[in-house]
Design an enzyme around this catalytic site. Structure first.
Site, PDB file in Angstrom:
ATOM      1  N   HIS A  89       0.814  -1.222   0.000  1.00 53.55           N
ATOM      2  CA  HIS A  89       0.000   0.000   0.000  1.00 53.55           C
ATOM      3  C   HIS A  89       0.850   1.276   0.000  1.00 53.55           C
ATOM      4  O   HIS A  89       0.300   2.368  -0.089  1.00 53.55           O
ATOM      5  CB  HIS A  89      -0.939   0.012   1.205  1.00 53.55           C
ATOM      6  CG  HIS A  89      -0.236   0.248   2.496  1.00 53.55           C
ATOM      7  ND1 HIS A  89       0.521  -0.732   3.110  1.00 53.55           N
ATOM      8  CD2 HIS A  89      -0.134   1.345   3.270  1.00 53.55           C
ATOM      9  CE1 HIS A  89       1.050  -0.232   4.210  1.00 53.55           C
ATOM     10  NE2 HIS A  89       0.663   1.028   4.333  1.00 53.55           N
TER      11      HIS A  89
ATOM     12  N   HIS B 227       1.810   6.916  -0.467  1.00 50.89           N
ATOM     13  CA  HIS B 227       0.980   6.056   0.377  1.00 50.89           C
ATOM     14  C   HIS B 227      -0.429   6.021  -0.209  1.00 50.89           C
ATOM     15  O   HIS B 227      -1.012   7.071  -0.492  1.00 50.89           O
ATOM     16  CB  HIS B 227       0.955   6.624   1.797  1.00 50.89           C
ATOM     17  CG  HIS B 227       0.371   5.696   2.800  1.00 50.89           C
ATOM     18  ND1 HIS B 227      -0.980   5.572   3.000  1.00 50.89           N
ATOM     19  CD2 HIS B 227       0.963   4.841   3.661  1.00 50.89           C
ATOM     20  CE1 HIS B 227      -1.201   4.686   3.959  1.00 50.89           C
ATOM     21  NE2 HIS B 227      -0.024   4.226   4.374  1.00 50.89           N
TER      22      HIS B 227
END
Length: 187
Positions: free
Chosen positions: A85, A100
């Site tokens: 992620h 992110h």
């Protein structure tokens, strides 16, 4: 596949997705480009206190309209996560960039994410890095906002936010993959 290979694939899994085609855009030294299409938001508007405070660095949030993150500059992958992620990279000119995907998405344990690069890989701007399933993120109760942050600001002489000049959507600019976001000058 031997035991070592099996363990390696467990801890460095890149997911199940096929690699999207690379994007192509011109680059300049010291410029970080949008890694995804979406609506640009100021970092202080990101609903995460650590990110919004600027503690991690300066940058932008992008409410994505597509599900692939591309390299925002030429450089080397400096960090990856098992959950796919987030990713860190060091640009050719030494800028440290952290990308992110989502808020709280670490809790998804990699479900809905695929990573196409490994730590140490040399990448070109526009090369696919991560794909993510926006609907899976929302179904898990998380926001899918993408944050692009330049860290280690003490190494910089200046950083200019240039990503705010796109077409407005709900008061915020729309950015396309490859649009300039930040211009940094090192000391």
């Amino acid at each position: 596949m031997g035991l070592l290979d099996s363990l390696k694939s467990t801890f460095t899994s890149t997911g199940e997705a096929s690699v999207p085609p690379a994007a192509s855009f011109a680059t300049r030294e010291g410029v970080i480009y949008a890694p995804v299409n979406g609506v640009l938001v100021n970092l202080n508007e990101v609903p995460d206190e650590t990110i919004a405070s600027g503690m991690l660095g300066q940058g932008y949030g992008i409410e994505p309209i597509t599900g692939t993150i591309y390299a925002p500059a030429n450089g080397r992958i400096g960090a990856t996560t098992v959950t796919n992620h987030s990713i860190g990279m060091i640009t050719e000119d030494g800028l440290r960039v952290f990308i992110h995907v989502g808020l709280g998405t670490v809790e998804m344990n990699g479900k809905g994410f695929a990573r196409f690069v490994e730590m140490g890989d040399v990448v070109k701007a526009g090369q696919p890095l991560i794909s993510f399933d926006r609907e899976a993120i929302k179904a898990a109760g998380h926001e899918d906002i993408v944050t692009v942050i330049v860290s280690e600001l003490d190494r910089l002489k200046s950083i200019d936010h240039v990503g705010e000049s796109g077409t407005l959507i709900g008061g915020n600019p729309l950015v396309k993959l490859g649009d300039p976001l930040l211009v940094a000058k090192t000391k």
